[in-house]
Scaffold this motif. Structure first.
Motif, PDB file in Angstrom:
ATOM      1  N   LYS A   7       0.826  -1.211   0.000  1.00 41.68           N
ATOM      2  CA  LYS A   7       0.000   0.000   0.000  1.00 41.68           C
ATOM      3  C   LYS A   7       0.859   1.261   0.000  1.00 41.68           C
ATOM      4  O   LYS A   7       0.553   2.234  -0.693  1.00 41.68           O
ATOM      5  CB  LYS A   7      -0.952  -0.005   1.200  1.00 41.68           C
ATOM      6  CG  LYS A   7      -2.070  -1.018   1.059  1.00 41.68           C
ATOM      7  CD  LYS A   7      -2.988  -0.972   2.269  1.00 41.68           C
ATOM      8  CE  LYS A   7      -4.169  -1.893   2.106  1.00 41.68           C
ATOM      9  NZ  LYS A   7      -5.099  -1.811   3.267  1.00 41.68           N
ATOM     10  N   LYS A  27      -4.826   0.320  -7.152  1.00 45.74           N
ATOM     11  CA  LYS A  27      -5.862   0.842  -6.261  1.00 45.74           C
ATOM     12  C   LYS A  27      -6.882   1.495  -7.169  1.00 45.74           C
ATOM     13  O   LYS A  27      -6.563   2.436  -7.904  1.00 45.74           O
ATOM     14  CB  LYS A  27      -5.276   1.856  -5.281  1.00 45.74           C
ATOM     15  CG  LYS A  27      -6.285   2.381  -4.290  1.00 45.74           C
ATOM     16  CD  LYS A  27      -5.640   3.337  -3.304  1.00 45.74           C
ATOM     17  CE  LYS A  27      -6.653   3.875  -2.319  1.00 45.74           C
ATOM     18  NZ  LYS A  27      -6.036   4.863  -1.417  1.00 45.74           N
ATOM     19  N   ASP A  28      -8.118   0.991  -7.138  1.00 41.95           N
ATOM     20  CA  ASP A  28      -9.128   1.516  -8.049  1.00 41.95           C
ATOM     21  C   ASP A  28      -9.787   2.782  -7.505  1.00 41.95           C
ATOM     22  O   ASP A  28      -9.429   3.269  -6.432  1.00 41.95           O
ATOM     23  CB  ASP A  28     -10.163   0.439  -8.415  1.00 41.95           C
ATOM     24  CG  ASP A  28     -11.102   0.068  -7.268  1.00 41.95           C
ATOM     25  OD1 ASP A  28     -11.068   0.704  -6.199  1.00 41.95           O
ATOM     26  OD2 ASP A  28     -11.891  -0.875  -7.461  1.00 41.95           O
ATOM     27  N   GLN A  32     -10.233   0.234  -3.565  1.00 43.37           N
ATOM     28  CA  GLN A  32      -9.968  -1.190  -3.428  1.00 43.37           C
ATOM     29  C   GLN A  32      -8.605  -1.532  -4.027  1.00 43.37           C
ATOM     30  O   GLN A  32      -8.252  -1.022  -5.082  1.00 43.37           O
ATOM     31  CB  GLN A  32     -11.028  -2.013  -4.173  1.00 43.37           C
ATOM     32  CG  GLN A  32     -12.436  -1.749  -3.724  1.00 43.37           C
ATOM     33  CD  GLN A  32     -13.430  -2.446  -4.622  1.00 43.37           C
ATOM     34  OE1 GLN A  32     -13.987  -3.449  -4.235  1.00 43.37           O
ATOM     35  NE2 GLN A  32     -13.623  -1.930  -5.820  1.00 43.37           N
ATOM     36  N   TYR A  33      -7.873  -2.401  -3.354  1.00 44.42           N
ATOM     37  CA  TYR A  33      -6.601  -2.880  -3.877  1.00 44.42           C
ATOM     38  C   TYR A  33      -6.852  -4.195  -4.593  1.00 44.42           C
ATOM     39  O   TYR A  33      -7.443  -5.121  -4.035  1.00 44.42           O
ATOM     40  CB  TYR A  33      -5.591  -3.065  -2.750  1.00 44.42           C
ATOM     41  CG  TYR A  33      -5.134  -1.750  -2.177  1.00 44.42           C
ATOM     42  CD1 TYR A  33      -4.026  -1.100  -2.700  1.00 44.42           C
ATOM     43  CD2 TYR A  33      -5.822  -1.146  -1.127  1.00 44.42           C
ATOM     44  CE1 TYR A  33      -3.608   0.122  -2.187  1.00 44.42           C
ATOM     45  CE2 TYR A  33      -5.407   0.070  -0.609  1.00 44.42           C
ATOM     46  CZ  TYR A  33      -4.302   0.695  -1.149  1.00 44.42           C
ATOM     47  OH  TYR A  33      -3.891   1.900  -0.650  1.00 44.42           O
ATOM     48  N   LEU A  34      -6.426  -4.250  -5.844  1.00 48.34           N
ATOM     49  CA  LEU A  34      -6.691  -5.401  -6.702  1.00 48.34           C
ATOM     50  C   LEU A  34      -5.421  -5.866  -7.380  1.00 48.34           C
ATOM     51  O   LEU A  34      -4.506  -5.081  -7.614  1.00 48.34           O
ATOM     52  CB  LEU A  34      -7.707  -5.026  -7.789  1.00 48.34           C
ATOM     53  CG  LEU A  34      -9.020  -4.410  -7.328  1.00 48.34           C
ATOM     54  CD1 LEU A  34      -9.763  -3.826  -8.518  1.00 48.34           C
ATOM     55  CD2 LEU A  34      -9.864  -5.433  -6.603  1.00 48.34           C
ATOM     56  N   ASP A  44      -9.135  -9.580  -5.732  1.00 42.26           N
ATOM     57  CA  ASP A  44      -8.771  -8.737  -4.590  1.00 42.26           C
ATOM     58  C   ASP A  44      -7.335  -9.017  -4.174  1.00 42.26           C
ATOM     59  O   ASP A  44      -6.854 -10.150  -4.282  1.00 42.26           O
ATOM     60  CB  ASP A  44      -9.687  -9.014  -3.396  1.00 42.26           C
ATOM     61  CG  ASP A  44     -11.075  -8.437  -3.562  1.00 42.26           C
ATOM     62  OD1 ASP A  44     -11.203  -7.403  -4.245  1.00 42.26           O
ATOM     63  OD2 ASP A  44     -12.027  -9.014  -3.011  1.00 42.26           O
ATOM     64  N   ARG A  48     -11.125 -11.959   2.258  1.00 46.54           N
ATOM     65  CA  ARG A  48     -12.201 -11.146   2.843  1.00 46.54           C
ATOM     66  C   ARG A  48     -11.826 -10.503   4.167  1.00 46.54           C
ATOM     67  O   ARG A  48     -12.408  -9.499   4.555  1.00 46.54           O
ATOM     68  CB  ARG A  48     -13.466 -11.988   3.038  1.00 46.54           C
ATOM     69  CG  ARG A  48     -14.169 -12.261   1.760  1.00 46.54           C
ATOM     70  CD  ARG A  48     -15.481 -12.931   2.007  1.00 46.54           C
ATOM     71  NE  ARG A  48     -16.150 -13.107   0.724  1.00 46.54           N
ATOM     72  CZ  ARG A  48     -17.394 -13.430   0.603  1.00 46.54           C
ATOM     73  NH1 ARG A  48     -18.132 -13.638   1.665  1.00 46.54           N
ATOM     74  NH2 ARG A  48     -17.926 -13.566  -0.599  1.00 46.54           N
ATOM     75  N   ARG A  50      -9.335  -8.839   4.695  1.00 44.94           N
ATOM     76  CA  ARG A  50      -8.614  -7.615   4.322  1.00 44.94           C
ATOM     77  C   ARG A  50      -7.207  -7.545   4.927  1.00 44.94           C
ATOM     78  O   ARG A  50      -6.611  -6.488   5.031  1.00 44.94           O
ATOM     79  CB  ARG A  50      -9.398  -6.357   4.700  1.00 44.94           C
ATOM     80  CG  ARG A  50     -10.730  -6.236   3.991  1.00 44.94           C
ATOM     81  CD  ARG A  50     -10.513  -5.877   2.554  1.00 44.94           C
ATOM     82  NE  ARG A  50     -11.798  -5.786   1.856  1.00 44.94           N
ATOM     83  CZ  ARG A  50     -11.982  -6.239   0.643  1.00 44.94           C
ATOM     84  NH1 ARG A  50     -11.008  -6.808  -0.023  1.00 44.94           N
ATOM     85  NH2 ARG A  50     -13.150  -6.131   0.058  1.00 44.94           N
TER      86      ARG A  50
END
Length: 69
Positions: A7, A27-28, A32-34, A44, A48, A50
């Motif tokens: 990040k 990062k959209d 969201q980080y994809l 992702d 889930r 995170r």
């Protein structure tokens, strides 16, 4: 790289990849980080919870740029 390092690198404008340059971490617009394949498919960055990466930390890397170019 761990989740925090990934990040931080993205926040600094660096390009982060998973396994090969064909899979870029992005990062959209929704924050969201994809992990995005160059053909457009995405998953992702984490499960889930995170917190758990969808890949091993050692598989993520920052694009190395030759400053001499």
């Amino acid at each position: 790289m761990n989740l925090t390092e990934i990040k931080q690198a993205i926040a600094e404008g660096k390009r982060v990849f998973w396994k090969t340059p064909g899979y870029e971490v992005i990062k959209d617009d929704l924050g969201q980080y994809l992990i995005k394949h160059y053909r457009g498919d995405c998953i992702d960055l984490t499960w889930r919870d995170r917190a758990t990466l969808n890949g091993k930390p050692e598989e993520f890397f920052v694009e190395e740029v030759d400053e001499k170019l």
